[in-house]
Every structure is written in C-alpha cells, then in structure tokens.
Design a protein around this motif. Structure first.
Motif, PDB file in Angstrom:
ATOM      1  N   ASN A 121       0.806  -1.233   0.000  1.00  0.00           N
ATOM      2  CA  ASN A 121       0.000   0.000   0.000  1.00  0.00           C
ATOM      3  C   ASN A 121       0.832   1.274   0.000  1.00  0.00           C
ATOM      4  O   ASN A 121       0.290   2.367   0.198  1.00  0.00           O
ATOM      5  N   ALA A 122       2.137   1.175  -0.194  1.00  0.00           N
ATOM      6  CA  ALA A 122       2.962   2.385  -0.239  1.00  0.00           C
ATOM      7  C   ALA A 122       2.616   3.189  -1.483  1.00  0.00           C
ATOM      8  O   ALA A 122       2.265   2.637  -2.524  1.00  0.00           O
ATOM      9  N   GLY A 123       2.720   4.520  -1.375  1.00  0.00           N
ATOM     10  CA  GLY A 123       2.506   5.379  -2.528  1.00  0.00           C
ATOM     11  C   GLY A 123       1.069   5.718  -2.822  1.00  0.00           C
ATOM     12  O   GLY A 123       0.777   6.385  -3.806  1.00  0.00           O
ATOM     13  N   LEU A 124       0.123   5.274  -1.961  1.00  0.00           N
ATOM     14  CA  LEU A 124      -1.272   5.606  -2.192  1.00  0.00           C
ATOM     15  C   LEU A 124      -1.527   7.054  -1.784  1.00  0.00           C
ATOM     16  O   LEU A 124      -1.028   7.520  -0.763  1.00  0.00           O
ATOM     17  N   ARG A 125      -2.319   7.749  -2.552  1.00  0.00           N
ATOM     18  CA  ARG A 125      -2.599   9.155  -2.267  1.00  0.00           C
ATOM     19  C   ARG A 125      -3.234   9.301  -0.882  1.00  0.00           C
ATOM     20  O   ARG A 125      -4.218   8.639  -0.566  1.00  0.00           O
ATOM     21  N   GLY A 126      -2.664  10.181  -0.078  1.00  0.00           N
ATOM     22  CA  GLY A 126      -3.212  10.433   1.250  1.00  0.00           C
ATOM     23  C   GLY A 126      -2.717   9.492   2.325  1.00  0.00           C
ATOM     24  O   GLY A 126      -3.143   9.577   3.470  1.00  0.00           O
ATOM     25  N   GLY A 127      -1.820   8.562   1.978  1.00  0.00           N
ATOM     26  CA  GLY A 127      -1.317   7.613   2.962  1.00  0.00           C
ATOM     27  C   GLY A 127      -0.179   8.181   3.786  1.00  0.00           C
ATOM     28  O   GLY A 127       0.298   9.290   3.533  1.00  0.00           O
ATOM     29  N   PRO A 128       0.283   7.447   4.782  1.00  0.00           N
ATOM     30  CA  PRO A 128       1.370   7.915   5.649  1.00  0.00           C
ATOM     31  C   PRO A 128       2.700   7.964   4.908  1.00  0.00           C
ATOM     32  O   PRO A 128       3.098   6.976   4.292  1.00  0.00           O
ATOM     33  N   PRO A 129       3.411   9.092   4.966  1.00  0.00           N
ATOM     34  CA  PRO A 129       4.687   9.204   4.262  1.00  0.00           C
ATOM     35  C   PRO A 129       5.877   8.585   4.986  1.00  0.00           C
ATOM     36  O   PRO A 129       6.872   8.251   4.365  1.00  0.00           O
ATOM     37  N   THR A 130       5.804   8.447   6.311  1.00  0.00           N
ATOM     38  CA  THR A 130       6.936   7.877   7.041  1.00  0.00           C
ATOM     39  C   THR A 130       6.527   6.557   7.690  1.00  0.00           C
ATOM     40  O   THR A 130       5.348   6.292   7.918  1.00  0.00           O
ATOM     41  N   LEU A 169       3.048   2.922  10.987  1.00  0.00           N
ATOM     42  CA  LEU A 169       2.852   1.962  12.068  1.00  0.00           C
ATOM     43  C   LEU A 169       1.805   2.460  13.058  1.00  0.00           C
ATOM     44  O   LEU A 169       0.949   1.690  13.517  1.00  0.00           O
ATOM     45  N   ASP A 170       1.870   3.742  13.401  1.00  0.00           N
ATOM     46  CA  ASP A 170       0.897   4.310  14.337  1.00  0.00           C
ATOM     47  C   ASP A 170      -0.514   4.266  13.760  1.00  0.00           C
ATOM     48  O   ASP A 170      -1.484   3.925  14.455  1.00  0.00           O
ATOM     49  N   PHE A 171      -0.629   4.627  12.493  1.00  0.00           N
ATOM     50  CA  PHE A 171      -1.952   4.661  11.858  1.00  0.00           C
ATOM     51  C   PHE A 171      -2.546   3.260  11.757  1.00  0.00           C
ATOM     52  O   PHE A 171      -3.717   3.034  12.105  1.00  0.00           O
ATOM     53  N   ASN A 172      -1.765   2.303  11.278  1.00  0.00           N
ATOM     54  CA  ASN A 172      -2.287   0.945  11.129  1.00  0.00           C
ATOM     55  C   ASN A 172      -2.629   0.318  12.476  1.00  0.00           C
ATOM     56  O   ASN A 172      -3.576  -0.469  12.578  1.00  0.00           O
ATOM     57  N   ALA A 173      -1.875   0.670  13.525  1.00  0.00           N
ATOM     58  CA  ALA A 173      -2.197   0.165  14.861  1.00  0.00           C
ATOM     59  C   ALA A 173      -3.529   0.739  15.333  1.00  0.00           C
ATOM     60  O   ALA A 173      -4.359   0.028  15.917  1.00  0.00           O
ATOM     61  N   ASN A 190      -8.639   8.237  19.963  1.00  0.00           N
ATOM     62  CA  ASN A 190      -7.608   8.899  20.774  1.00  0.00           C
ATOM     63  C   ASN A 190      -6.223   8.734  20.148  1.00  0.00           C
ATOM     64  O   ASN A 190      -5.408   9.667  20.140  1.00  0.00           O
ATOM     65  N   ALA A 191      -5.952   7.537  19.615  1.00  0.00           N
ATOM     66  CA  ALA A 191      -4.664   7.297  18.971  1.00  0.00           C
ATOM     67  C   ALA A 191      -4.518   8.145  17.717  1.00  0.00           C
ATOM     68  O   ALA A 191      -3.450   8.690  17.435  1.00  0.00           O
ATOM     69  N   LEU A 192      -5.608   8.274  16.957  1.00  0.00           N
ATOM     70  CA  LEU A 192      -5.571   9.098  15.747  1.00  0.00           C
ATOM     71  C   LEU A 192      -5.363  10.568  16.087  1.00  0.00           C
ATOM     72  O   LEU A 192      -4.680  11.295  15.365  1.00  0.00           O
ATOM     73  N   ALA A 193      -5.948  11.004  17.208  1.00  0.00           N
ATOM     74  CA  ALA A 193      -5.790  12.401  17.616  1.00  0.00           C
ATOM     75  C   ALA A 193      -4.340  12.691  17.979  1.00  0.00           C
ATOM     76  O   ALA A 193      -3.833  13.799  17.728  1.00  0.00           O
ATOM     77  N   ARG A 194      -3.650  11.710  18.560  1.00  0.00           N
ATOM     78  CA  ARG A 194      -2.252  11.899  18.957  1.00  0.00           C
ATOM     79  C   ARG A 194      -1.286  11.691  17.799  1.00  0.00           C
ATOM     80  O   ARG A 194      -0.133  12.112  17.864  1.00  0.00           O
ATOM     81  N   LEU A 195      -1.748  11.034  16.762  1.00  0.00           N
ATOM     82  CA  LEU A 195      -0.892  10.665  15.638  1.00  0.00           C
ATOM     83  C   LEU A 195      -0.321  11.896  14.937  1.00  0.00           C
ATOM     84  O   LEU A 195      -1.012  12.891  14.725  1.00  0.00           O
TER      85      LEU A 195
END
Length: 231
Positions: free
Chosen positions: A139-148, A153-157, A172-177
């Motif tokens: 899923n790398a390179g998808l528009r709007g995905g995580p660049p780092t 890892l944080d987003f998928n968790a 809560n995790a998304l808010a801190r991400l």
C-alpha cells in the motif's frame, strides 16, 4: 544472489512470487534462510503475495519472515545494530497486521500491530525526522497515505483497534498521531488519518465491528518533501 536480484526487479507480482519461491527454496537448502538476508527475502515474497491480495498466504509469509528476522536479530544482540533488518522486521509485523485485517481477524491484527510498534521503536524509525515508507511496502505510494514508517505503524495500529471495535481508543490514537502539517497546494499530507479522525465520532456512536475502508485513489504521488513534514 542473482536470482534474488532478478526477483526484486520483476514488475509482475505473479512471476515475482514464483522467483521468490525458488529463492526461498534454495536459501532453506543452504541454511541462508535463517539469516537477516534470508528474512528479507521472505519478507519480499510476502510483499508480492500482499500485492496479489492473497491474504491467507501473505499473512503466513509475513509471519515466517518476522520469526526469522527476530531470531537473527536476537543472535546478534550486543553487536552493532542491523537497522535494515530491524526495519524489515517492523514492516513484516505491519504487513501481517494488514493481512489479518483483510481476513477479519482483528484481535490478531491488533497483536501484530503491537509487535510492529515495538520493532519500529527498536529500529529507530522516528529518529531524524522519520524514515520514509519504502516504495515496495504494501500500500505504499497511495494518495493520502502515511509518508513515514512511524506514521504508518501508528496509523495501522489505530485502525486495527478500530476494526476490533475499540473505536474510542482508535480515535484517541488518531488524535495523537503525527499527521504532518496542514495540506499545502500540490502536496497532500496524510488525508487518510484526517478522514478517519473526522469519522470517529459517528463511528464511535454506532460501534461497527469492522474497519472502515475509505475510498482512495491508487495512483502514486510525489513523496512529500521532508521540509514540509512535521518534526
């Protein structure tokens, strides 16, 4: 090996899997499959299976790669850290989490993500502004995905917890991400995380038993310049 190099450059995932199958077979016969290099070959094979959406096979392959890499890294404990192998281990756990989510095994996805975060911390994925997600990662390179890698890892968790039904924790995790700076013209910045966070209040009220799969374009975009990323 030359065959591994050929497999890594093969653009057709079906053909690449066949090549990696042979690489792995030869590596197991020679004992090289138990090394960090062997683990990286197993991981590359898993990536091809994920690209083909063969989720059951991919989940098993990611798990095998993670087992080999963990053992190899433990055997070199106290020596100079192999950051490449450590990063591959984190991505192997992450790929397994994504595969388990596709199979609707959300408890398994949550556990795999926990291991990915732990491995990512050991690999130092957030150091120096963060390592870019490898272009070969699922899923790398998808528009709007995580660049780092750290953001990935944080987003998928968080989304694994969402899929498991714990939307409050996920919100809560998304808010801190770290979602990076606000989007700038021509350089979209992690839309997926912002969209999920915006949808969280409604989802929390209904408590769905599945992970949302927002529509997203699958065309790759230019990497976000490091100068506009949050530090």
């Amino acid at each position: 090996s030359n065959l591994a190099s050929l497999a890594s450059q093969e653009p057709d995932a079906e053909i690449a899997v066949e090549l990696w199958d042979e690489v792995v077979r030869l590596a197991k016969a020679s004992g090289e499959s138990a090394t960090p290099t062997g683990g990286s070959w197993l991981y590359s094979r898993a990536e091809c299976l994920g690209a083909l959406r063969r989720w059951t096979d991919a989940e098993r392959a990611y798990g095998e790669a993670a087992d080999v890499l963990e053992t190899a890294l433990e055997s070199t404990s106290g020596k100079k850290k192999d950051r490449v192998a450590a990063l591959t281990l984190a991505l192997a756990h992450d790929g397994r989490s994504l595969s388990l989510g596709q199979l609707d095994d959300w408890p398994g996805a949550v556990e795999a993500s926990r291991r990915a975060l732990a491995a990512g911390g050991a690999a130092g994925v957030a150091e120096g502004g963060g390592l870019d997600v490898p272009t070969t990662a699922l899923n790398a390179g998808l528009r709007g995905g995580p660049p780092t890698v750290a953001q990935r890892l944080d987003f998928n968790a968080a989304m694994a917890r969402w899929g498991a039904g714990d939307v409050g924790y996920a919100a809560n995790a998304l808010a801190r991400l770290d979602k990076g700076p606000e989007p700038v013209a021509g350089q979209p910045q992690f839309w997926e995380a912002r969209a999920a966070l915006a949808a969280a209040p409604q989802r929390r009220a209904t408590q769905p038993a599945h992970r949302p799969r927002p529509r997203r374009r699958r065309d790759p975009v230019r990497p976000v310049p490091r100068t506009v990323r949050a530090r």
